[in-house]
Design a protein around this motif. Structure first.
Motif, PDB file in Angstrom:
ATOM      1  N   VAL A   1       0.842  -1.197   0.000  1.00 43.23           N
ATOM      2  CA  VAL A   1       0.000   0.000   0.000  1.00 43.23           C
ATOM      3  C   VAL A   1       0.882   1.253   0.000  1.00 43.23           C
ATOM      4  CG1 VAL A   1      -1.684   1.341   1.344  1.00 43.23           C
ATOM      5  CG2 VAL A   1      -1.952  -1.141   1.113  1.00 43.23           C
ATOM      6  N   LEU A   2       1.894   1.265   0.857  1.00 44.81           N
ATOM      7  CA  LEU A   2       2.768   2.432   0.958  1.00 44.81           C
ATOM      8  C   LEU A   2       3.612   2.616  -0.298  1.00 44.81           C
ATOM      9  CD1 LEU A   2       3.890   2.120   4.686  1.00 44.81           C
ATOM     10  CD2 LEU A   2       2.196   3.708   3.712  1.00 44.81           C
ATOM     11  N   ARG A   3       4.082   1.530  -0.882  1.00 42.56           N
ATOM     12  CA  ARG A   3       4.872   1.633  -2.128  1.00 42.56           C
ATOM     13  C   ARG A   3       4.012   2.212  -3.265  1.00 42.56           C
ATOM     14  NH1 ARG A   3      10.093   1.835  -1.130  1.00 42.56           N
ATOM     15  NH2 ARG A   3      10.676   0.217   0.319  1.00 42.56           N
ATOM     16  N   ALA A   4       2.757   1.778  -3.341  1.00 40.83           N
ATOM     17  CA  ALA A   4       1.861   2.317  -4.371  1.00 40.83           C
ATOM     18  C   ALA A   4       1.624   3.810  -4.134  1.00 40.83           C
ATOM     19  CB  ALA A   4       0.536   1.559  -4.378  1.00 40.83           C
ATOM     20  N   ALA A   5       1.447   4.204  -2.900  1.00 34.24           N
ATOM     21  CA  ALA A   5       1.257   5.622  -2.571  1.00 34.24           C
ATOM     22  C   ALA A   5       2.528   6.415  -2.856  1.00 34.24           C
ATOM     23  CB  ALA A   5       0.839   5.780  -1.111  1.00 34.24           C
ATOM     24  N   GLU A   6       3.678   5.795  -2.626  1.00 32.43           N
ATOM     25  CA  GLU A   6       4.949   6.467  -2.929  1.00 32.43           C
ATOM     26  C   GLU A   6       5.109   6.658  -4.434  1.00 32.43           C
ATOM     27  OE1 GLU A   6       9.443   6.216  -1.255  1.00 32.43           O
ATOM     28  OE2 GLU A   6       8.646   4.318  -2.037  1.00 32.43           O
ATOM     29  N   GLN A   7       4.770   5.642  -5.217  1.00 31.85           N
ATOM     30  CA  GLN A   7       4.846   5.744  -6.675  1.00 31.85           C
ATOM     31  C   GLN A   7       3.894   6.809  -7.207  1.00 31.85           C
ATOM     32  OE1 GLN A   7       4.206   1.758  -8.109  1.00 31.85           O
ATOM     33  NE2 GLN A   7       6.304   1.126  -7.635  1.00 31.85           N
ATOM     34  N   ALA A   8       2.788   7.031  -6.514  1.00 32.84           N
ATOM     35  CA  ALA A   8       1.822   8.062  -6.911  1.00 32.84           C
ATOM     36  C   ALA A   8       2.259   9.451  -6.433  1.00 32.84           C
ATOM     37  CB  ALA A   8       0.442   7.719  -6.368  1.00 32.84           C
ATOM     38  N   GLY A   9       3.385   9.529  -5.706  1.00 35.16           N
ATOM     39  CA  GLY A   9       3.886  10.820  -5.239  1.00 35.16           C
ATOM     40  C   GLY A   9       3.214  11.345  -3.982  1.00 35.16           C
ATOM     41  N   LEU A  10       2.508  10.477  -3.273  1.00 31.79           N
ATOM     42  CA  LEU A  10       1.770  10.905  -2.087  1.00 31.79           C
ATOM     43  C   LEU A  10       2.632  10.938  -0.826  1.00 31.79           C
ATOM     44  CD1 LEU A  10      -1.496   8.862  -2.700  1.00 31.79           C
ATOM     45  CD2 LEU A  10      -0.985  11.214  -3.384  1.00 31.79           C
ATOM     46  N   LEU A  11       3.676  10.119  -0.806  1.00 32.50           N
ATOM     47  CA  LEU A  11       4.538  10.028   0.370  1.00 32.50           C
ATOM     48  C   LEU A  11       5.914   9.551  -0.052  1.00 32.50           C
ATOM     49  CD1 LEU A  11       4.742   6.719   1.112  1.00 32.50           C
ATOM     50  CD2 LEU A  11       2.414   7.166   1.830  1.00 32.50           C
ATOM     51  N   ARG A  12       6.844   9.634   0.890  1.00 27.30           N
ATOM     52  CA  ARG A  12       8.199   9.134   0.659  1.00 27.30           C
ATOM     53  C   ARG A  12       8.570   8.263   1.849  1.00 27.30           C
ATOM     54  NH1 ARG A  12      10.928  13.304  -1.330  1.00 27.30           N
ATOM     55  NH2 ARG A  12      10.586  12.452  -3.380  1.00 27.30           N
ATOM     56  N   LEU A  13       9.028   7.046   1.536  1.00 22.54           N
ATOM     57  CA  LEU A  13       9.405   6.098   2.578  1.00 22.54           C
ATOM     58  C   LEU A  13      10.887   6.215   2.895  1.00 22.54           C
ATOM     59  CD1 LEU A  13       7.485   2.973   1.248  1.00 22.54           C
ATOM     60  CD2 LEU A  13       6.830   4.456   3.147  1.00 22.54           C
ATOM     61  N   ALA A  14      11.215   6.099   4.158  1.00 33.04           N
ATOM     62  CA  ALA A  14      12.600   6.034   4.616  1.00 33.04           C
ATOM     63  C   ALA A  14      12.647   5.009   5.746  1.00 33.04           C
ATOM     64  CB  ALA A  14      13.077   7.399   5.110  1.00 33.04           C
ATOM     65  N   ARG A  15      13.813   4.615   6.130  1.00 28.57           N
ATOM     66  CA  ARG A  15      13.933   3.624   7.206  1.00 28.57           C
ATOM     67  C   ARG A  15      13.346   4.191   8.500  1.00 28.57           C
ATOM     68  NH1 ARG A  15      16.578  -0.948   7.474  1.00 28.57           N
ATOM     69  NH2 ARG A  15      17.210  -1.774   9.488  1.00 28.57           N
ATOM     70  N   GLY A  16      12.270   3.563   8.991  1.00 24.60           N
ATOM     71  CA  GLY A  16      11.667   3.956  10.256  1.00 24.60           C
ATOM     72  C   GLY A  16      10.843   5.223  10.214  1.00 24.60           C
ATOM     73  N   SER A  17      10.529   5.723   9.011  1.00 25.37           N
ATOM     74  CA  SER A  17       9.700   6.929   8.939  1.00 25.37           C
ATOM     75  C   SER A  17       9.011   7.037   7.576  1.00 25.37           C
ATOM     76  CB  SER A  17      10.525   8.190   9.204  1.00 25.37           C
ATOM     77  OG  SER A  17      11.433   8.418   8.149  1.00 25.37           O
ATOM     78  N   ILE A  18       7.967   7.854   7.570  1.00 24.14           N
ATOM     79  CA  ILE A  18       7.203   8.123   6.348  1.00 24.14           C
ATOM     80  C   ILE A  18       6.994   9.625   6.269  1.00 24.14           C
ATOM     81  CG2 ILE A  18       5.043   7.689   5.110  1.00 24.14           C
ATOM     82  CD1 ILE A  18       4.790   5.133   6.972  1.00 24.14           C
TER      83      ILE A  18
END
Length: 187
Positions: A157-174
Protein backbone atom coordinates in the motif's frame (compact mmCIF):
# COMPACT_ATOMS: atom_id res chain seq x y z
CA UNK A 1 7.97 2.17 29.60
CA UNK A 2 5.11 4.00 31.29
CA UNK A 3 3.34 0.81 32.37
CA UNK A 4 3.05 -2.83 31.33
CA UNK A 5 0.04 -4.91 30.39
CA UNK A 6 -0.94 -6.85 33.52
CA UNK A 7 0.43 -4.26 35.97
CA UNK A 8 -1.78 -3.09 38.81
CA UNK A 9 -3.88 -0.20 37.53
CA UNK A 10 -3.79 2.58 40.06
CA UNK A 11 -3.48 5.83 38.10
CA UNK A 12 -4.67 7.80 35.10
CA UNK A 13 -2.28 9.81 32.93
CA UNK A 14 -2.58 12.90 30.76
CA UNK A 15 0.15 13.15 28.11
CA UNK A 16 1.43 16.73 28.18
CA UNK A 17 4.32 16.37 25.71
CA UNK A 18 5.73 13.66 23.48
CA UNK A 19 4.23 10.54 21.94
CA UNK A 20 3.58 7.03 23.24
CA UNK A 21 2.34 3.76 21.81
CA UNK A 22 -0.37 1.55 23.26
CA UNK A 23 0.49 -2.11 22.70
CA UNK A 24 -1.50 -5.21 23.61
CA UNK A 25 -1.07 -8.94 23.29
CA UNK A 26 -3.41 -10.91 21.03
CA UNK A 27 -4.91 -14.24 22.12
CA UNK A 28 -2.21 -15.93 19.97
CA UNK A 29 0.59 -14.15 21.85
CA UNK A 30 1.45 -11.55 19.21
CA UNK A 31 2.13 -8.01 20.35
CA UNK A 32 0.41 -5.28 18.34
CA UNK A 33 0.24 -1.52 18.59
CA UNK A 34 -3.37 -0.50 19.00
CA UNK A 35 -2.83 3.24 18.77
CA UNK A 36 -0.41 6.08 19.26
CA UNK A 37 -1.00 8.89 21.74
CA UNK A 38 -0.01 12.52 21.43
CA UNK A 39 -0.15 15.59 23.64
CA UNK A 40 -3.53 15.95 25.34
CA UNK A 41 -4.28 12.22 25.28
CA UNK A 42 -5.68 10.64 28.42
CA UNK A 43 -4.79 7.02 29.14
CA UNK A 44 -5.13 4.57 31.97
CA UNK A 45 -8.58 5.91 32.80
CA UNK A 46 -10.12 2.44 32.73
CA UNK A 47 -8.08 1.75 35.86
CA UNK A 48 -10.40 3.99 37.78
CA UNK A 49 -13.47 1.84 37.24
CA UNK A 50 -12.49 -1.15 39.35
CA UNK A 51 -10.65 -1.54 42.64
CA UNK A 52 -8.79 -4.62 41.42
CA UNK A 53 -8.11 -3.63 37.82
CA UNK A 54 -5.04 -4.65 35.86
CA UNK A 55 -3.58 -2.77 32.91
CA UNK A 56 -4.99 -4.08 29.61
CA UNK A 57 -2.12 -2.71 27.50
CA UNK A 58 1.51 -1.64 27.63
CA UNK A 59 2.14 2.07 27.10
CA UNK A 60 5.63 2.99 25.89
CA UNK A 61 7.12 6.41 25.23
CA UNK A 62 8.35 6.85 21.65
CA UNK A 63 10.46 9.83 22.69
CA UNK A 64 10.81 11.84 25.89
CA UNK A 65 7.33 12.39 27.34
CA UNK A 66 5.84 14.47 30.10
CA UNK A 67 2.71 13.18 31.81
CA UNK A 68 0.43 14.42 34.52
CA UNK A 69 -0.38 11.43 36.74
CA UNK A 70 -3.48 11.14 38.90
CA UNK A 71 -3.30 8.36 41.46
CA UNK A 72 -6.59 6.63 42.24
CA UNK A 73 -6.70 8.00 45.80
CA UNK A 74 -6.12 11.55 44.53
CA UNK A 75 -8.83 11.16 41.90
CA UNK A 76 -11.25 9.72 44.43
CA UNK A 77 -10.68 12.78 46.61
CA UNK A 78 -11.01 15.14 43.64
CA UNK A 79 -14.24 13.41 42.55
CA UNK A 80 -15.73 14.01 46.00
CA UNK A 81 -14.86 17.70 46.03
CA UNK A 82 -15.48 18.51 42.35
CA UNK A 83 -18.47 16.95 40.56
CA UNK A 84 -17.06 18.09 37.21
CA UNK A 85 -14.39 15.41 37.56
CA UNK A 86 -17.01 12.67 37.19
CA UNK A 87 -18.28 14.41 34.06
CA UNK A 88 -14.74 14.56 32.68
CA UNK A 89 -14.22 10.84 33.35
CA UNK A 90 -17.57 9.95 31.82
CA UNK A 91 -16.84 12.05 28.71
CA UNK A 92 -13.41 10.45 28.41
CA UNK A 93 -14.90 6.96 28.56
CA UNK A 94 -17.68 7.80 26.10
CA UNK A 95 -15.10 9.10 23.63
CA UNK A 96 -13.03 5.94 24.13
CA UNK A 97 -16.03 3.71 23.37
CA UNK A 98 -16.89 5.77 20.28
CA UNK A 99 -13.32 5.48 18.97
CA UNK A 100 -13.33 1.74 19.57
CA UNK A 101 -16.69 1.36 17.81
CA UNK A 102 -15.42 3.32 14.82
CA UNK A 103 -12.24 1.22 14.67
CA UNK A 104 -14.25 -2.02 14.83
CA UNK A 105 -16.57 -0.94 12.01
CA UNK A 106 -13.56 0.18 9.98
CA UNK A 107 -11.78 -3.16 10.56
CA UNK A 108 -14.84 -5.11 9.46
CA UNK A 109 -15.96 -3.06 6.47
CA UNK A 110 -13.13 -0.91 5.09
CA UNK A 111 -10.55 -2.38 2.67
CA UNK A 112 -7.02 -2.72 4.05
CA UNK A 113 -5.58 -0.14 1.62
CA UNK A 114 -7.85 2.54 3.01
CA UNK A 115 -7.24 1.48 6.63
CA UNK A 116 -3.47 1.78 6.20
CA UNK A 117 -3.76 5.27 4.70
CA UNK A 118 -6.29 6.37 7.33
CA UNK A 119 -3.96 5.27 10.15
CA UNK A 120 -1.09 7.11 8.45
CA UNK A 121 -3.19 10.28 8.22
CA UNK A 122 -4.23 9.97 11.87
CA UNK A 123 -0.58 9.57 12.87
CA UNK A 124 0.40 12.55 10.73
CA UNK A 125 -2.13 14.64 12.70
CA UNK A 126 -0.32 13.65 15.92
CA UNK A 127 2.89 15.04 14.41
CA UNK A 128 1.45 18.39 13.37
CA UNK A 129 0.05 17.53 9.95
CA UNK A 130 -1.01 16.19 7.70
CA UNK A 131 0.92 18.77 5.77
CA UNK A 132 3.56 18.57 3.10
CA UNK A 133 6.75 17.49 4.83
CA UNK A 134 5.16 15.99 7.96
CA UNK A 135 7.28 13.04 9.08
CA UNK A 136 5.70 10.10 10.88
CA UNK A 137 8.54 8.31 12.71
CA UNK A 138 7.12 4.78 12.68
CA UNK A 139 8.08 1.53 11.07
CA UNK A 140 5.83 -0.14 8.53
CA UNK A 141 5.33 -2.99 11.00
CA UNK A 142 3.97 -0.59 13.61
CA UNK A 143 1.64 1.00 11.06
CA UNK A 144 0.50 -2.46 9.92
CA UNK A 145 -0.44 -3.41 13.47
CA UNK A 146 -2.49 -0.26 13.92
CA UNK A 147 -4.26 -0.82 10.60
CA UNK A 148 -4.99 -4.49 11.26
CA UNK A 149 -2.82 -5.51 8.33
CA UNK A 150 0.34 -7.47 7.68
CA UNK A 151 3.68 -5.78 7.09
CA UNK A 152 3.94 -7.05 3.49
CA UNK A 153 0.46 -5.74 2.65
CA UNK A 154 1.19 -2.42 4.34
CA UNK A 155 4.42 -2.19 2.36
CA UNK A 156 2.50 -2.73 -0.90
CA UNK A 157 0.00 0.00 0.00
CA UNK A 158 2.77 2.43 0.96
CA UNK A 159 4.87 1.63 -2.13
CA UNK A 160 1.86 2.32 -4.37
CA UNK A 161 1.26 5.62 -2.57
CA UNK A 162 4.95 6.47 -2.93
CA UNK A 163 4.85 5.74 -6.68
CA UNK A 164 1.82 8.06 -6.91
CA UNK A 165 3.89 10.82 -5.24
CA UNK A 166 1.77 10.91 -2.09
CA UNK A 167 4.54 10.03 0.37
CA UNK A 168 8.20 9.13 0.66
CA UNK A 169 9.40 6.10 2.58
CA UNK A 170 12.60 6.03 4.62
CA UNK A 171 13.93 3.62 7.21
CA UNK A 172 11.67 3.96 10.26
CA UNK A 173 9.70 6.93 8.94
CA UNK A 174 7.20 8.12 6.35
CA UNK A 175 7.21 11.67 4.93
CA UNK A 176 3.92 13.11 3.69
CA UNK A 177 4.24 14.69 0.21
CA UNK A 178 0.61 15.12 -0.89
CA UNK A 179 -1.81 15.16 2.06
CA UNK A 180 -4.85 15.94 -0.10
CA UNK A 181 -4.02 13.00 -2.34
CA UNK A 182 -3.72 10.71 0.69
CA UNK A 183 -7.10 11.90 1.97
CA UNK A 184 -8.72 11.21 -1.41
CA UNK A 185 -7.18 7.76 -1.62
CA UNK A 186 -8.25 6.89 1.94
CA UNK A 187 -11.96 7.55 1.29
Amino acid sequence: MIFHEGDEANAMHVLLAGHATVRTTTPHGDSVIVTMLGPGSVFGELALLSDEALRTATVTAVEAVDTLTFLRRDLDELRQTDPEMDRFLLDTLVNYVRRQDARLIEALYVPVEKRVLRRLLALARLYGGPAVGTVVPLTQEMLAGMAGSTRPTTNQVLRAAEQAGLLRLARGSIRICDPAGLVRRSR
